[in-house]
Design a protein around this motif. Structure first.
Motif, PDB file in Angstrom:
ATOM      1  N   MET A   1     -29.455   3.384  21.008  1.00  0.00           N
ATOM      2  CA  MET A   1     -29.242   2.632  22.247  1.00  0.00           C
ATOM      3  C   MET A   1     -28.617   3.506  23.330  1.00  0.00           C
ATOM      4  SD  MET A   1     -28.077  -1.063  20.801  1.00  0.00           S
ATOM      5  CE  MET A   1     -27.144  -0.591  19.374  1.00  0.00           C
ATOM      6  N   GLY A   2     -28.493   4.796  23.031  1.00  0.00           N
ATOM      7  CA  GLY A   2     -28.026   5.730  24.052  1.00  0.00           C
ATOM      8  C   GLY A   2     -26.522   5.944  24.077  1.00  0.00           C
ATOM      9  N   ALA A   3     -25.809   5.556  23.009  1.00  0.00           N
ATOM     10  CA  ALA A   3     -24.355   5.741  22.997  1.00  0.00           C
ATOM     11  C   ALA A   3     -24.024   7.208  22.775  1.00  0.00           C
ATOM     12  CB  ALA A   3     -23.728   4.888  21.899  1.00  0.00           C
ATOM     13  N   ASN A   4     -23.132   7.762  23.609  1.00  0.00           N
ATOM     14  CA  ASN A   4     -22.699   9.141  23.393  1.00  0.00           C
ATOM     15  C   ASN A   4     -21.559   9.180  22.373  1.00  0.00           C
ATOM     16  OD1 ASN A   4     -20.404   8.318  24.790  1.00  0.00           O
ATOM     17  ND2 ASN A   4     -21.201   9.039  26.756  1.00  0.00           N
ATOM     18  N   LEU A   5     -21.074  10.366  22.060  1.00  0.00           N
ATOM     19  CA  LEU A   5     -20.088  10.484  20.971  1.00  0.00           C
ATOM     20  C   LEU A   5     -18.813   9.673  21.221  1.00  0.00           C
ATOM     21  CD1 LEU A   5     -19.533  11.754  18.196  1.00  0.00           C
ATOM     22  CD2 LEU A   5     -18.466  13.669  19.403  1.00  0.00           C
ATOM     23  N   PRO A   6     -18.171   9.804  22.407  1.00  0.00           N
ATOM     24  CA  PRO A   6     -16.973   8.973  22.623  1.00  0.00           C
ATOM     25  C   PRO A   6     -17.256   7.474  22.494  1.00  0.00           C
ATOM     26  CG  PRO A   6     -17.196  10.625  24.353  1.00  0.00           C
ATOM     27  CD  PRO A   6     -18.430  10.715  23.524  1.00  0.00           C
ATOM     28  N   GLN A   7     -18.420   7.046  22.971  1.00  0.00           N
ATOM     29  CA  GLN A   7     -18.773   5.630  22.868  1.00  0.00           C
ATOM     30  C   GLN A   7     -18.984   5.226  21.416  1.00  0.00           C
ATOM     31  OE1 GLN A   7     -22.104   5.719  25.579  1.00  0.00           O
ATOM     32  NE2 GLN A   7     -20.987   4.550  27.125  1.00  0.00           N
ATOM     33  N   ARG A   8     -19.590   6.140  20.640  1.00  0.00           N
ATOM     34  CA  ARG A   8     -19.812   5.813  19.225  1.00  0.00           C
ATOM     35  C   ARG A   8     -18.477   5.697  18.496  1.00  0.00           C
ATOM     36  NH1 ARG A   8     -24.086   9.546  19.699  1.00  0.00           N
ATOM     37  NH2 ARG A   8     -23.168  11.130  18.363  1.00  0.00           N
TER      38      ARG A   8
ATOM     39  N   PRO B   1     -26.176  -2.334  24.386  1.00  0.00           N
ATOM     40  CA  PRO B   1     -26.851  -1.185  25.020  1.00  0.00           C
ATOM     41  C   PRO B   1     -26.723  -1.200  26.541  1.00  0.00           C
ATOM     42  CG  PRO B   1     -28.449  -2.735  24.121  1.00  0.00           C
ATOM     43  CD  PRO B   1     -27.114  -3.148  23.600  1.00  0.00           C
ATOM     44  N   LEU B   2     -26.671  -2.402  27.141  1.00  0.00           N
ATOM     45  CA  LEU B   2     -26.536  -2.482  28.602  1.00  0.00           C
ATOM     46  C   LEU B   2     -25.159  -2.021  29.047  1.00  0.00           C
ATOM     47  CD1 LEU B   2     -28.135  -6.020  29.030  1.00  0.00           C
ATOM     48  CD2 LEU B   2     -29.219  -3.842  29.539  1.00  0.00           C
ATOM     49  N   SER B   3     -24.154  -2.277  28.187  1.00  0.00           N
ATOM     50  CA  SER B   3     -22.782  -1.962  28.573  1.00  0.00           C
ATOM     51  C   SER B   3     -22.500  -0.471  28.496  1.00  0.00           C
ATOM     52  CB  SER B   3     -21.808  -2.710  27.676  1.00  0.00           C
ATOM     53  OG  SER B   3     -21.865  -2.170  26.366  1.00  0.00           O
ATOM     54  N   LEU B   4     -23.350   0.292  27.807  1.00  0.00           N
ATOM     55  CA  LEU B   4     -23.077   1.717  27.634  1.00  0.00           C
ATOM     56  C   LEU B   4     -23.182   2.476  28.950  1.00  0.00           C
ATOM     57  CD1 LEU B   4     -24.997   2.306  24.300  1.00  0.00           C
ATOM     58  CD2 LEU B   4     -22.523   2.226  24.610  1.00  0.00           C
ATOM     59  N   LYS B   5     -24.080   2.015  29.811  1.00  0.00           N
ATOM     60  CA  LYS B   5     -24.279   2.761  31.059  1.00  0.00           C
ATOM     61  C   LYS B   5     -23.526   2.154  32.226  1.00  0.00           C
ATOM     62  CE  LYS B   5     -28.397   5.444  30.355  1.00  0.00           C
ATOM     63  NZ  LYS B   5     -29.839   5.270  30.226  1.00  0.00           N
ATOM     64  N   ARG B   6     -23.193   0.885  32.136  1.00  0.00           N
ATOM     65  CA  ARG B   6     -22.407   0.204  33.170  1.00  0.00           C
ATOM     66  C   ARG B   6     -23.099   0.241  34.528  1.00  0.00           C
ATOM     67  NH1 ARG B   6     -17.890  -1.400  31.291  1.00  0.00           N
ATOM     68  NH2 ARG B   6     -16.993  -0.477  29.429  1.00  0.00           N
TER      69      ARG B   6
ATOM     70  N   LEU C   1     -15.356   4.990  19.935  1.00  0.00           N
ATOM     71  CA  LEU C   1     -14.534   3.883  20.437  1.00  0.00           C
ATOM     72  C   LEU C   1     -15.166   2.524  20.168  1.00  0.00           C
ATOM     73  CD1 LEU C   1     -13.148   5.214  23.832  1.00  0.00           C
ATOM     74  CD2 LEU C   1     -11.888   4.707  21.729  1.00  0.00           C
ATOM     75  N   ARG C   2     -16.483   2.448  20.252  1.00  0.00           N
ATOM     76  CA  ARG C   2     -17.103   1.127  20.225  1.00  0.00           C
ATOM     77  C   ARG C   2     -17.780   0.825  18.910  1.00  0.00           C
ATOM     78  NH1 ARG C   2     -19.839  -0.421  25.470  1.00  0.00           N
ATOM     79  NH2 ARG C   2     -19.788  -2.327  24.263  1.00  0.00           N
ATOM     80  N   VAL C   3     -17.890   1.801  18.010  1.00  0.00           N
ATOM     81  CA  VAL C   3     -18.478   1.529  16.696  1.00  0.00           C
ATOM     82  C   VAL C   3     -17.488   1.861  15.576  1.00  0.00           C
ATOM     83  CG1 VAL C   3     -20.379   1.991  15.121  1.00  0.00           C
ATOM     84  CG2 VAL C   3     -20.803   1.944  17.577  1.00  0.00           C
ATOM     85  N   VAL C   4     -17.015   3.113  15.550  1.00  0.00           N
ATOM     86  CA  VAL C   4     -16.142   3.512  14.440  1.00  0.00           C
ATOM     87  C   VAL C   4     -14.839   2.710  14.450  1.00  0.00           C
ATOM     88  CG1 VAL C   4     -14.839   5.417  13.432  1.00  0.00           C
ATOM     89  CG2 VAL C   4     -17.129   5.830  14.325  1.00  0.00           C
ATOM     90  N   VAL C   5     -14.204   2.605  15.610  1.00  0.00           N
ATOM     91  CA  VAL C   5     -12.913   1.910  15.673  1.00  0.00           C
ATOM     92  C   VAL C   5     -13.033   0.439  15.254  1.00  0.00           C
ATOM     93  CG1 VAL C   5     -11.079   1.133  17.229  1.00  0.00           C
ATOM     94  CG2 VAL C   5     -11.832   3.506  17.293  1.00  0.00           C
ATOM     95  N   PRO C   6     -13.909  -0.350  15.879  1.00  0.00           N
ATOM     96  CA  PRO C   6     -13.969  -1.753  15.434  1.00  0.00           C
ATOM     97  C   PRO C   6     -14.423  -1.903  13.984  1.00  0.00           C
ATOM     98  CG  PRO C   6     -15.669  -1.297  17.089  1.00  0.00           C
ATOM     99  CD  PRO C   6     -14.769  -0.117  17.056  1.00  0.00           C
ATOM    100  N   ALA C   7     -15.315  -1.006  13.532  1.00  0.00           N
ATOM    101  CA  ALA C   7     -15.787  -1.125  12.149  1.00  0.00           C
ATOM    102  C   ALA C   7     -14.666  -0.811  11.163  1.00  0.00           C
ATOM    103  CB  ALA C   7     -16.982  -0.195  11.910  1.00  0.00           C
ATOM    104  N   ALA C   8     -13.730   0.051  11.581  1.00  0.00           N
ATOM    105  CA  ALA C   8     -12.676   0.472  10.652  1.00  0.00           C
ATOM    106  C   ALA C   8     -11.454  -0.430  10.700  1.00  0.00           C
ATOM    107  CB  ALA C   8     -12.275   1.914  10.963  1.00  0.00           C
ATOM    108  N   ILE C   9     -11.315  -1.246  11.742  1.00  0.00           N
ATOM    109  CA  ILE C   9     -10.091  -2.039  11.910  1.00  0.00           C
ATOM    110  C   ILE C   9      -9.695  -2.842  10.663  1.00  0.00           C
ATOM    111  CG2 ILE C   9      -9.248  -4.143  13.079  1.00  0.00           C
ATOM    112  CD1 ILE C   9      -9.891  -2.886  15.708  1.00  0.00           C
ATOM    113  N   PRO C  10     -10.606  -3.567  10.016  1.00  0.00           N
ATOM    114  CA  PRO C  10     -10.167  -4.358   8.858  1.00  0.00           C
ATOM    115  C   PRO C  10      -9.548  -3.520   7.739  1.00  0.00           C
ATOM    116  CG  PRO C  10     -12.350  -5.031   9.556  1.00  0.00           C
ATOM    117  CD  PRO C  10     -12.027  -3.796  10.324  1.00  0.00           C
ATOM    118  N   THR C  11     -10.194  -2.392   7.389  1.00  0.00           N
ATOM    119  CA  THR C  11      -9.630  -1.560   6.317  1.00  0.00           C
ATOM    120  C   THR C  11      -8.334  -0.900   6.756  1.00  0.00           C
ATOM    121  OG1 THR C  11     -11.620  -0.323   6.849  1.00  0.00           O
ATOM    122  CG2 THR C  11     -11.181  -0.750   4.533  1.00  0.00           C
ATOM    123  N   VAL C  12      -8.283  -0.490   8.027  1.00  0.00           N
ATOM    124  CA  VAL C  12      -7.060   0.140   8.516  1.00  0.00           C
ATOM    125  C   VAL C  12      -5.911  -0.859   8.460  1.00  0.00           C
ATOM    126  CG1 VAL C  12      -5.936   1.093  10.559  1.00  0.00           C
ATOM    127  CG2 VAL C  12      -8.221   1.847   9.942  1.00  0.00           C
TER     128      VAL C  12
END
Lengths: 269, 266
Positions: free
Chosen positions: A154-161, B113-118, A163-174
């Protein structure tokens, strides 16, 4: 007639209260071993200023240790969990260290840091650090890689991956490792206070015990219990707030109702 | 009236073009050729299905078209331009399962996906997400979390998410493989409806030959490793496809032909 688990738990608690009061009063247990509950409470309230000032010392040590143990544990765990090479190198080492009874280090800490709060903080921080760190590392290492592939598609860059995937996915175990680590911090502080110290609830327990003042010993124990349960309740509250999506039921259900997944008792000392 | 030159011009810009695409895994000395010299064009608006034996590299091929993997050789053009990295404005991807984020609601998943580019304000992004959910038949389920949805509904959300940025191309990697037979049939019909409404170019990977024939304009059969295209079968069944066609003579003949290809290829 049948009781819900919640009712049953309250019933058990009531039974403990009744037995605590009743058994010593009936002369079945010597008050030296177990003073009646009311006598314990009276002892506690009688010395409320002393208890409060010592509780404050303990709370301060717990708070600072929590920052070191859980902050450090989450940070190091996140690094070890997200960099497989480093994790493979160090995790087995840390796992074996975790099995060492760390209390053997406490005399060394008192030699290094003195008998004040510093040695307690050092000991409790290390005591709580390992489970938090290991849990966080496992939580991050086991995130479904499919989530990251999807985010990338979906075009997520590394910081987005992160902050928006790893962090929320890990919150319960953390959070659940924070819960265990935090409980161990409380254990670490109280135990070290009991061993060598000049203040704190653990110190009170030891000093009253040496003079056989059992009601005051039990009042202090009650205080530690309340502290541990309060901490656990707080983390549970955070868990409910942040992990509302994580439910035990697999089938489609109506939102709004949030049954708790795991319900384990407080890890009190 | 269009001139002939214009028509030719249109025909030469396919939605997807693969030129001698190959994929090699492993380090020097110990390599596995997963995909070898695959070339084909997909015309805009077509529904193409990739089938082949397990491990033949059809998913690899799809991941390369999505820009998620780089081909070891050859090149891939989407809308006439090379795809070097994922580009959700050109290509949407729908995965097999469990790729929805469980900590987000259906609406938030589609909005992700829409929120990634803002580029759009939040209210507009959410409006777009609701519109997409409506398209896939999930109006009223915006606030549900994935665990509160059935398998079929989850895949509807995935499709809505793949279409969030309105890309001309939708790639689907065995999207219905984890669903039960009945849900799978329903989802097939739903996908065809969405496809007809949105006029997307779809490349769909599946193991099911029935599903392949039922959905496709064209079925491409891949060989076992190294994966190559060994047959391209036009499905000239009329649209809309109906359940009755499944028992028909044409349907059976096409499915038999694909099966024979795969059996000899495996």
């Amino acid at each position: 007639m049948s009781l819900t688990p919640k009712q049953t738990r309250w019933l058990i608690l009531a039974l403990v209260v009744v037995l605590w009061e009743g058994l010593p009063r009936a002369g079945l247990i010597a008050p030296l071993f177990l003073p009646p509950l009311t006598q314990t409470l009276a002892a506690g309230f009688g010395d409320i200023h002393s208890y409060a000032s010592h509780l404050l010392v303990t709370l301060g040590e717990v708070a600072v240790s929590l920052v070191f143990a859980c902050g450090g544990g989450i940070l190091v765990g996140a690094i070890l969990g997200s960099i497989p090479k480093v994790g493979r190198l160090l995790l087995p080492l840390f796992s074996s260290l975790y099995a060492v009874p760390l209390v053997i280090l406490y005399p060394v800490f008192t030699a290094w840091f003195g008998i004040g709060s510093e040695s307690k903080i050092a000991f409790a921080s290390i005591y709580g650090f390992f489970p938090t760190m290991l849990g966080t590392a496992a939580g991050i290492a086991t995130i479904d890689p499919q989530y990251l592939v999807a985010a990338r598609s979906m075009g997520a860059n590394l910081p987005q991956r992160i902050l928006r995937v790893v962090v929320p996915a890990a919150i319960p175990t953390v959070l659940s490792s924070f819960r265990i680590g935090g409980a161990l911090v409380i254990v670490g502080v109280v135990v070290s206070e009991m061993l060598i110290s000049s203040a704190g609830i653990g110190y009170l327990i030891t000093s009253y015990r040496t003079v056989l003042d059992t009601p005051r010993v039990f009042a202090a124990i009650l205080l530690v219990l309340i502290l541990a349960i309060a901490f656990d309740g707080l983390v549970q509250l955070i868990e409910r707030r942040t992990s509302a999506w994580r439910q035990s039921g697999r089938s489609p259900v109506i939102p709004g109702k949030a049954p708790r997944g795991s319900a384990s008792a407080a890890a009190a000392p | 009236m269009r001139t002939l030159a214009n028509v030719t011009e249109l025909r030469t810009t396919p939605a997807i073009r693969l030129e001698g695409v190959g994929q090699i895994y492993g380090a020097a000395g110990d390599t596995v050729v997963a995909v070898e010299d695959v070339s084909f064009d997909v015309e805009p608006g077509k529904f193409v299905v990739l089938v082949g034996p397990s491990g033949c590299g059809k998913s690899s091929l799809l991941m390369m078209m999505a820009g998620l993997r780089h081909p070891s050789g050859g090149r891939i053009l989407v809308e006439g331009k090379p795809i070097d990295e994922p580009d959700p404005d050109r290509v949407g991807v729908v995965f097999q399962e469990a790729s929805l984020f469980p900590w987000l609601t259906a609406e938030q998943n589609v909005e992700f996906p829409l929120s990634l580019k803002r580029t759009l304000p939040k209210t507009e992004r959410l409006a777009r997400a609701r519109e997409r959910l409506d398209l896939v038949g999930l109006a009223g389920f915006e606030a549900r979390y994935p665990h509160e949805l059935s398998g079929g509904m989850k895949q509807r959300v995935s499709i809505a998410r793949g279409l969030a940025q309105d890309p001309p191309v939708l790639l689907m990697d065995e999207p219905f493989a984890a669903l039960d037979e009945q849900t799978r049939m329903t989802m097939g019909d739903e996908l065809l409806r969405i496809w007809a409404e949105t006029k997307k170019t779809v490349v769909f990977v599946t193991h099911s030959l029935t599903e392949a024939v039922y959905l496709a304009d064209e079925v491409m059969v891949m060989s076992a490793r190294p994966g190559r295209i060994i047959d391209r079968i036009k499905v000239d069944l009329p649209r809309p496809r109906t359940y009755e066609m499944l028992g028909g003579e044409i349907f059976g003949r096409l499915r038999d032909r694909i099966w024979r290809q795969i059996r000899t290829a495996a």
